[in-house]
Enzyme design. Structure first.
Site, mmCIF file in Angstrom:
data_model
loop_
_atom_site.group_PDB
_atom_site.id
_atom_site.type_symbol
_atom_site.label_atom_id
_atom_site.label_comp_id
_atom_site.label_asym_id
_atom_site.label_seq_id
_atom_site.Cartn_x
_atom_site.Cartn_y
_atom_site.Cartn_z
ATOM 1 N N GLN A 181 0.834 -1.203 0.000
ATOM 2 C CA GLN A 181 0.000 0.000 0.000
ATOM 3 C C GLN A 181 0.876 1.263 0.000
ATOM 4 O OE1 GLN A 181 -2.743 -2.098 3.245
ATOM 5 N NE2 GLN A 181 -3.368 0.031 2.981
ATOM 6 N N THR A 223 -3.659 11.584 10.314
ATOM 7 C CA THR A 223 -3.458 12.473 11.462
ATOM 8 C C THR A 223 -2.024 12.983 11.515
ATOM 9 O OG1 THR A 223 -3.034 10.628 12.955
ATOM 10 C CG2 THR A 223 -5.314 11.400 12.784
ATOM 11 N N PHE A 245 -6.160 -3.972 3.443
ATOM 12 C CA PHE A 245 -6.856 -3.736 4.715
ATOM 13 C C PHE A 245 -5.926 -3.171 5.780
ATOM 14 C CE2 PHE A 245 -8.959 -7.424 2.636
ATOM 15 C CZ PHE A 245 -10.115 -6.775 2.244
ATOM 16 N N GLU A 261 0.308 -1.841 4.517
ATOM 17 C CA GLU A 261 0.710 -0.438 4.570
ATOM 18 C C GLU A 261 2.174 -0.369 4.992
ATOM 19 O OE1 GLU A 261 -1.823 2.187 6.806
ATOM 20 O OE2 GLU A 261 -0.396 3.827 6.697
ATOM 21 N N ARG A 309 -5.020 7.664 16.812
ATOM 22 C CA ARG A 309 -6.378 7.627 16.267
ATOM 23 C C ARG A 309 -7.366 7.015 17.275
ATOM 24 N NH1 ARG A 309 -9.178 8.732 11.391
ATOM 25 N NH2 ARG A 309 -7.335 9.309 10.196
ATOM 26 N N ARG A 353 -7.938 -1.559 8.901
ATOM 27 C CA ARG A 353 -9.181 -0.803 8.672
ATOM 28 C C ARG A 353 -9.750 -0.196 9.960
ATOM 29 N NH1 ARG A 353 -13.306 -3.535 4.374
ATOM 30 N NH2 ARG A 353 -13.944 -1.633 3.355
ATOM 31 N N PHE A 407 -7.823 1.704 11.927
ATOM 32 C CA PHE A 407 -6.556 2.257 12.411
ATOM 33 C C PHE A 407 -6.620 2.686 13.880
ATOM 34 C CE2 PHE A 407 -2.792 5.113 11.934
ATOM 35 C CZ PHE A 407 -1.997 4.329 11.117
ATOM 36 N N GLU A 434 -12.948 3.057 5.510
ATOM 37 C CA GLU A 434 -12.862 2.498 6.855
ATOM 38 C C GLU A 434 -14.116 2.642 7.726
ATOM 39 O OE1 GLU A 434 -9.141 4.798 7.170
ATOM 40 O OE2 GLU A 434 -8.491 3.155 8.456
ATOM 41 N N ALA A 450 -5.826 5.382 5.432
ATOM 42 C CA ALA A 450 -6.637 6.394 6.115
ATOM 43 C C ALA A 450 -7.852 6.803 5.276
ATOM 44 C CB ALA A 450 -5.786 7.620 6.484
HETATM 45 N N1 MTE Z 1 -11.540 -2.627 0.327
HETATM 46 C C1 MTE Z 1 -11.026 -3.714 -0.296
HETATM 47 N N2 MTE Z 1 -11.783 -4.383 -1.158
HETATM 48 N N3 MTE Z 1 -9.755 -4.139 -0.034
HETATM 49 C C2 MTE Z 1 -8.950 -3.492 0.864
HETATM 50 O O1 MTE Z 1 -7.806 -3.881 1.076
HETATM 51 N N4 MTE Z 1 -8.757 -1.631 2.473
HETATM 52 C C3 MTE Z 1 -9.484 -0.721 3.361
HETATM 53 C C4 MTE Z 1 -10.536 0.051 2.579
HETATM 54 N N5 MTE Z 1 -11.324 -0.832 1.785
HETATM 55 C C5 MTE Z 1 -9.478 -2.340 1.535
HETATM 56 C C6 MTE Z 1 -10.795 -1.930 1.207
HETATM 57 C C7 MTE Z 1 -8.631 0.224 4.052
HETATM 58 S S1 MTE Z 1 -7.853 -0.265 5.463
HETATM 59 C C8 MTE Z 1 -8.479 1.506 3.623
HETATM 60 S S2 MTE Z 1 -7.561 2.630 4.484
HETATM 61 C C9 MTE Z 1 -9.106 1.980 2.383
HETATM 62 O O2 MTE Z 1 -9.859 0.965 1.730
HETATM 63 C C10 MTE Z 1 -8.010 2.468 1.447
HETATM 64 O O3 MTE Z 1 -8.497 2.860 0.226
HETATM 65 P P1 MTE Z 1 -9.095 4.321 -0.044
HETATM 66 O O4 MTE Z 1 -8.227 5.281 0.688
HETATM 67 O O5 MTE Z 1 -8.994 4.447 -1.507
HETATM 68 O O6 MTE Z 1 -10.479 4.296 0.488
HETATM 69 MO MO1 MOS Z 2 -6.177 1.472 6.103
HETATM 70 S S1 MOS Z 2 -5.977 0.627 7.959
HETATM 71 O O1 MOS Z 2 -5.696 3.051 6.696
HETATM 72 O O2 MOS Z 2 -4.809 0.859 5.303
#
Ligand code: MTE
Ligand code: MOS
Length: 754
Positions: free
Chosen positions: A191, A434, A222, A226, A304, A336, A338, A705, A503
């Site tokens: 990520q 943050t 998820f 990261e 957070r 997810r 955090f 999230e 985030a």
């Molecule tokens: N959705 C899917 N399908 N797969 C993922 O790994 N990660 C989650 C969320 N949704 C994730 C997901 C997490 S932890 C975050 S921070 C956000 O997606 C990141 O993507 P975005 O910033 O584009 O929303």
């Molecule tokens: Mo999502 S826990 O901020 O990758």
């Protein structure tokens, strides 16, 4: 054809790093990992591994040309242990062989002598021993000491939440290709391509421009990729650099589970004070975060938890503190939410306990304490366009929650062995990293001579549909069909210094940057079209693949105009930078404006318990969610549904278990249960109508999230059902409520003196 990710997935045609066919002569690397949780390394004997068939090299820390340090937030994490090991699964050496099976087998034959040291696995014990990643932090608001005196009811207790395995479908992997001039190209399932590049360069002693990291997509992250994809990318890079061969790393599921960290388990003590009407006057919580062996992202995750300790409520007197405790577990990491979910859960426990004591439904206390417009969050930020009450009221009326409560009471009165429960979870989640500096992004847009468009940016696609959203945003600027816009792989040569996709800011930050870049090209093209048509630029717009004047098509199609631009030597590429405005946060005072905006929502979770067997079913989740003006309703619905199910799993089935030596027992999907199709309930998602969000990307709101936290309601719905069957039972507020715990709770006898 330029199919979207969802379409490629459905056809089984999307590529992942592990799908690539590598040329003959490519090698595999596999780590030798610690088999004890804590101890000193006395001897590493690699002779037997080197003698194994197919083995090309064995590397230890001594073979690292640069710095043996992969820590990002804190410099406390070595790539390969030299003297001390601090968790089971910690890499000590690397075996490179012709195939991954050969490397894996040879790795098992490396002999390591340890002098074991005492190990600690739980946060409160680590705290007592003074084992901290970071000192205790405090957020406070109002005058809590004075407030206790005004309360009619004060309730105290403790609460805890467990770890959670990310269980992304694609396990950790990377492939490194040696290039000329000592350079490297690394395909990594990360990520954070930016920090992966930086850390590879650090470990190999190379300038960053010598390292190109490329990410096509992830099979889920998820949060688990990261920070924790970095080590594996560095391992492949180190081996490729030393041997000047292509090197791949790819973990099996059980290996991935054992070597990587999870959602942080938290312990907490709480104290809540209310007046007779149920208004919360004071709240205090002290959190203990189980960080595992090194910092990883624990400090910002801890922060957070403090930001979200008050969830969706306004409490005039607050004091919340949190400490990050060092234990001998694999480093826990982003997941997810955090740290937000862990913070919110404790306040819900406090409210539940207060409601039980007062003999009212928790929903009553929740509702009257919701955050109101223009009030201040305890960290100094004002609630603007606060949707907490709007979401609550919409959920109440749309889903007829009053009636549902009565129907459930009637059901419970009529059924002896089956009990139902319903609980509500309002959610408020702040959007922005943050760590303020991370709230920036770059994008590079090319319009090719045939009118097709290419977008590069820092967003990593991991199933959340971020590329689809960004393609839509750019297509809208040019008045094109989304199909004509391709969002490229995420690449450090095209985009420098990128922040992680995390985030929930991926679409916001990168979409803004892509839009700004596209707008530059749009401006140039509009001026060109105006000159060509002999009209004012302000009269022209791009719509339906053409130039429109006051709403009517002109002779200039998009393709014609692009060709004209090329022939007249007009730049068809642009780069832009976006930085979220108005963010600041003073960490010492714990005051500021850390978020661009908040996401609000409200969910009701209904469950049924089979009281004889302890089995339960989540019947339904009904959600009203404030999504602003969604960029893509289907994508966002998927995010809400997926997030909720992940939250339900965290609260119910998913239990990470280590043995007393710190060995992970739940390293496979037989031992570790995640929600499946049969478990997943009916989920009704309603996006709040006519919602706007001026600080967001085209009035949208981030969605990745926040929905996870709706799942928290499941714990309390289950508690209510248990109490309907076993009225004397007192919850210990230790989530998850697994079916085993459920069975014990249902049939636990009351102490005569209780
Ligand atoms: N959705 C899917 N399908 N797969 C993922 O790994 N990660 C989650 C969320 N949704 C994730 C997901 C997490 S932890 C975050 S921070 C956000 O997606 C990141 O993507 P975005 O910033 O584009 O929303
Ligand atoms: Mo999502 S826990 O901020 O990758």
């Amino acid at each position: 054809m330029n199919l979207r990710d969802v379409e490629l997935h459905a056809q089984g045609a999307s590529q992942f790093t592990d799908d690539l066919l590598l040329p003959e002569g490519s090698l595999a690397v596999f780590p030798v990992v610690s088999t004890i949780a804590h101890g000193m390394i006395e001897r590493i004997d690699t002779a037997s591994a080197l003698a194994c068939s197919g083995v090309v090299a064995v590397f230890t820390a001594a073979d690292i040309p640069g710095i043996n340090q992969i820590g990002n937030v804190a410099a406390d994490e070595v790539l390969l242990a030299e003297t001390e090991v601090v968790y089971q699964g910690q890499p000590i050496a690397l075996v490179v062989a012709e195939t991954v099976d050969m490397a894996r087998q040879a790795a098992a034959s490396v002999v390591i002598d340890y002098r074991p040291l005492p190990a600690v696995f739980d946060a409160r014990t680590a705290d007592k021993m003074g084992l901290h990643i970071a000192p205790r932090r405090l957020f406070s608001f109002g005058d809590i000491e004075a407030a206790w005196g005004q309360c009619d009811l004060i309730v105290e207790g403790s609460a805890a939440t467990g770890a959670q395995e990310h269980m992304y479908l694609e396990t950790q992997n990377a492939i490194a290709f040696p290039l000329e001039n000592n350079g490297l190209k690394v395909l990594s399932a990360t990520q954070s391509p930016g920090s992966t590049q930086r850390i590879i360069a650090r470990v190999l002693g190379l300038p960053m421009h010598a390292v190109e990291v490329d990410v096509l997509r992830l099979g889920g992250g998820f949060g688990g990729k990261e920070e924790q994809a970095t080590a594996f990318a560095v391992m492949a890079a180190l081996a490729a650099h030393r041997l000047q061969r292509i090197v791949k790393i790819s973990l099996r599921r059980d290996e991935d589970c054992r070597m990587t960290g999870k959602r942080h388990p938290y312990d907490a003590d709480f104290k809540i004070g209310l007046d007779r009407s149920g208004k919360i006057l004071a709240y205090r919580a002290d959190f203990f975060q189980n960080a595992g062996a090194v910092a990883d992202l624990s400090p910002p995750i801890l922060e957070r938890s403090l930001f979200h300790a008050c969830n969706s409520y306004f409490i005039p007197n607050m004091q919340v503190s949190a400490v990050s405790c060092r234990t001998h577990l694999p480093p826990n990491t982003a997941f997810r939410g955090f740290g937000g979910p862990q913070g919110m859960y404790v306040l819900e426990c406090a409210i539940f306990k207060a409601a039980e004591t007062m003999g009212v439904d928790a929903g009553r206390i929740q509702q009257i304490n919701l955050m109101q417009e223009d009030r201040y969050f305890y960290y100094g930020m004002q609630a603007r366009r606060c949707m907490a009450t709007a979401c609550w009221q919409e959920a109440e009326s749309r889903f007829g929650l009053q009636d549902r409560r009565k129907e459930i009471d009637a059901f419970n009165a009529a059924h002896q062995l089956e009990k139902k429960g319903i609980a509500i979870m309002p959610v408020c989640f702040g959007i922005s990293f943050t760590s303020t500096f991370l709230n920036q992004a770059d994008a590079l847009v090319h319009v090719y001579g045939d009118g097709s468009v290419s977008v590069s940016c820092g967003a990593v696609e991991m199933g959340q549909g971020v590329k689809q959203k960004i393609a839509k945003v750019v297509a809208a600027v040019f008045g094109l069909d989304e199909q004509r816009v391709k969002v490229e792989s995420t690449n450090t040569t095209r985009i420098a210094n990128m922040s992680p996709t995390a985030a929930s800011t991926g679409a916001d930050l990168n979409g803004q940057a892509a839009r700004l870049a596209a707008l530059q090209i749009q401006q140039r093209l509009i001026e060109l079209a105006a000159a060509q048509l002999g009209v004012e630029a302000s009269e022209l717009t791009f719509e339906r693949e053409g130039v429109y004047r006051q709403g009517k098509a002109t002779e200039l199609s998009w393709n014609k105009l692009v060709n004209l631009a090329y022939m007249s030597r007009t730049a068809l590429s642009a780069e832009a930078h976006y930085a979220t405005p108005e963010l600041f946060f003073d960490r010492d005072k714990a005051q500021g404006q850390p978020f661009a905006y908040h996401v609000y929502g409200c969910a009701a979770v209904e469950i049924t318990v089979d009281c004889l067997r302890g089995r339960y079913r989540i019947d339904s989740v009904k959600i009203v969610h404030d999504d602003g003006q969604p960029l893509d309703v289907m994508v966002d619905r998927g995010q809400v549904e997926g997030g909720v199910v992940q939250g339900l799993g965290w609260m119910t089935l998913e239990e990470v278990v280590f043995d007393e030596t710190g060995r992970l027992l739940t390293d496979n999907l037989t031992a570790y249960k995640i929600p499946d199709m049969h478990f997943a309930p009916a989920i009704d998602v309603h996006f709040l109508e006519s919602a706007t969000n001026p600080p967001g990307l085209m009035h949208s709101k981030a969605v990745g999230e926040p929905p996870l936290m709706y799942g928290i309601a499941a714990y309390f719905a289950l508690c209510k059902a248990i109490r309907a069957f076993n009225p004397g039972w007192q919850p210990d507020f230790h989530a998850p409520m697994t079916p085993e715990k459920m069975l014990l709770a249902l049939h636990q006898k009351q102490h005569p003196d209780a």
